[in-house]
Design a protein around this motif. Structure first.
Motif, mmCIF file in Angstrom:
data_model
loop_
_atom_site.group_PDB
_atom_site.id
_atom_site.type_symbol
_atom_site.label_atom_id
_atom_site.label_comp_id
_atom_site.label_asym_id
_atom_site.label_seq_id
_atom_site.Cartn_x
_atom_site.Cartn_y
_atom_site.Cartn_z
ATOM 1 N N UNK A 169 0.862 -1.177 0.000
ATOM 2 C CA UNK A 169 0.000 0.000 0.000
ATOM 3 C C UNK A 169 0.899 1.229 0.000
ATOM 4 N N UNK A 170 0.598 2.161 -0.856
ATOM 5 C CA UNK A 170 1.384 3.387 -0.993
ATOM 6 C C UNK A 170 1.139 4.325 0.190
ATOM 7 N N UNK A 171 2.217 4.916 0.690
ATOM 8 C CA UNK A 171 2.131 5.877 1.790
ATOM 9 C C UNK A 171 1.485 7.170 1.276
ATOM 10 N N UNK A 172 0.451 7.665 1.955
ATOM 11 C CA UNK A 172 -0.199 8.901 1.494
ATOM 12 C C UNK A 172 0.647 10.151 1.744
ATOM 13 N N UNK A 173 1.699 10.021 2.553
ATOM 14 C CA UNK A 173 2.528 11.178 2.889
ATOM 15 C C UNK A 173 3.720 11.337 1.945
ATOM 16 N N UNK A 174 4.478 10.242 1.752
ATOM 17 C CA UNK A 174 5.694 10.345 0.930
ATOM 18 C C UNK A 174 5.601 9.553 -0.375
ATOM 19 N N UNK A 175 4.493 8.837 -0.569
ATOM 20 C CA UNK A 175 4.230 8.051 -1.779
ATOM 21 C C UNK A 175 5.110 6.812 -1.915
ATOM 22 N N UNK A 176 5.830 6.430 -0.854
ATOM 23 C CA UNK A 176 6.642 5.214 -0.901
ATOM 24 C C UNK A 176 5.707 4.024 -1.096
ATOM 25 N N UNK A 177 6.127 3.088 -1.932
ATOM 26 C CA UNK A 177 5.260 1.983 -2.352
ATOM 27 C C UNK A 177 4.993 0.923 -1.291
ATOM 28 N N UNK A 178 5.879 0.766 -0.324
ATOM 29 C CA UNK A 178 5.772 -0.373 0.586
ATOM 30 C C UNK A 178 5.593 0.096 2.027
ATOM 31 N N UNK A 201 4.064 -1.070 6.088
ATOM 32 C CA UNK A 201 3.875 -2.249 6.926
ATOM 33 C C UNK A 201 2.571 -2.144 7.709
ATOM 34 N N UNK A 202 1.895 -3.278 7.839
ATOM 35 C CA UNK A 202 0.690 -3.350 8.659
ATOM 36 C C UNK A 202 1.121 -3.574 10.100
ATOM 37 N N UNK A 203 0.697 -2.690 10.992
ATOM 38 C CA UNK A 203 1.036 -2.807 12.409
ATOM 39 C C UNK A 203 -0.084 -3.447 13.219
ATOM 40 N N UNK A 204 -1.323 -3.293 12.749
ATOM 41 C CA UNK A 204 -2.457 -3.829 13.496
ATOM 42 C C UNK A 204 -3.608 -4.067 12.528
ATOM 43 N N UNK A 205 -4.267 -5.199 12.651
ATOM 44 C CA UNK A 205 -5.462 -5.504 11.861
ATOM 45 C C UNK A 205 -6.547 -5.978 12.802
ATOM 46 N N UNK A 206 -7.750 -5.509 12.567
ATOM 47 C CA UNK A 206 -8.874 -5.990 13.371
ATOM 48 C C UNK A 206 -10.170 -5.835 12.598
ATOM 49 N N UNK A 207 -11.107 -6.735 12.871
ATOM 50 C CA UNK A 207 -12.409 -6.610 12.212
ATOM 51 C C UNK A 207 -13.148 -5.384 12.733
ATOM 52 N N UNK A 208 -13.972 -4.840 11.886
ATOM 53 C CA UNK A 208 -14.750 -3.658 12.227
ATOM 54 C C UNK A 208 -16.124 -3.807 11.596
ATOM 55 N N UNK A 236 -17.613 -7.009 8.832
ATOM 56 C CA UNK A 236 -17.720 -6.833 7.385
ATOM 57 C C UNK A 236 -16.559 -6.035 6.806
ATOM 58 N N UNK A 237 -15.716 -5.497 7.683
ATOM 59 C CA UNK A 237 -14.597 -4.661 7.261
ATOM 60 C C UNK A 237 -13.369 -5.041 8.083
ATOM 61 N N UNK A 238 -12.213 -5.004 7.446
ATOM 62 C CA UNK A 238 -10.955 -5.168 8.167
ATOM 63 C C UNK A 238 -10.288 -3.793 8.240
ATOM 64 N N UNK A 239 -10.006 -3.361 9.451
ATOM 65 C CA UNK A 239 -9.330 -2.080 9.681
ATOM 66 C C UNK A 239 -7.854 -2.378 9.890
ATOM 67 N N UNK A 240 -6.997 -1.712 9.123
ATOM 68 C CA UNK A 240 -5.558 -1.940 9.233
ATOM 69 C C UNK A 240 -4.840 -0.629 9.548
ATOM 70 N N UNK A 241 -4.024 -0.647 10.600
ATOM 71 C CA UNK A 241 -3.143 0.478 10.918
ATOM 72 C C UNK A 241 -1.823 0.195 10.229
ATOM 73 N N UNK A 242 -1.333 1.165 9.479
ATOM 74 C CA UNK A 242 -0.106 0.989 8.709
ATOM 75 C C UNK A 242 0.913 2.052 9.082
ATOM 76 N N UNK A 243 2.184 1.717 8.831
ATOM 77 C CA UNK A 243 3.269 2.663 9.053
ATOM 78 C C UNK A 243 4.222 2.590 7.861
ATOM 79 N N UNK A 244 4.698 3.750 7.459
ATOM 80 C CA UNK A 244 5.645 3.831 6.348
ATOM 81 C C UNK A 244 7.060 3.674 6.905
#
Length: 160
Positions: A1-10, A12-19, A23-31
């Motif tokens: 997933x592309x970083x919305x701040x610096x546009x780096x392509x890769x 990391x997912x730090x946390x995933x949980x159903x929401x 019906x939805x998976x919420x993922x916290x990511x870090x560049x």
């Protein structure tokens, strides 16, 4: 997933949980480059929908556009954003379950108005003012009168 701040392509997912009731998976990511943190949501999409606009042209259905229009209508009304998210998910499920690849913008608008009417009268009036293209104060008066009498144009949502 592309970083919305610096546009780096890769990133990391730090946390995933159903929401939203699973019906939805919420993922916290870090560049890994800029350290930016952001959230993404993963949803099941049953089918690709096309929206038939009043002008006769088609455009792909955009859930985010629907969400933005409802958020504008409910702005400063004290309505829980998670509740609005569930309402939008319900509208999208209704559209997908119609089994039609093409949905008129009118049907979408009627579904939104029906949902907003059950949530908040002011949000309903705000949305109706754009959806029905109000031109003067009497248009507002008419919809307020409809609300006070319990009359809306949302009952015939799928009658054709």
């Amino acid at each position: 997933m592309r970083c919305p701040y610096c546009q780096y392509e890769d990133t990391q997912v730090k946390d995933s949980r159903p929401s939203e009731e699973g019906t939805v998976i919420r993922r916290r990511r870090i560049c890994s480059v800029c350290g930016g943190r952001f959230t993404t949501f993963e949803r099941v999409q049953l089918r690709e929908l096309l929206v038939l606009k009043k002008s006769g042209r088609y455009e792909p259905f955009d859930r985010d556009k629907l969400m933005r229009s409802v958020e504008i209508a409910v702005r400063k009304r004290g309505i829980d954003p998670d509740y609005i998210e569930r309402v939008i998910s319900g509208i999208v499920r209704q559209l997908e379950s119609l089994g039609e690849p093409e949905i008129s913008s009118e049907k979408i608008g009627l579904l939104v108005m029906k949902a907003l009417k059950s949530i908040d009268d002011i949000a309903y009036i705000r949305f109706a003012s754009v959806y029905r293209d109000f031109r003067n104060a009497s248009d507002f008066h008419d919809v307020i009168e409809e609300l006070s009498k319990g009359i809306t144009d949302t009952e015939s949502c799928f009658d054709e």
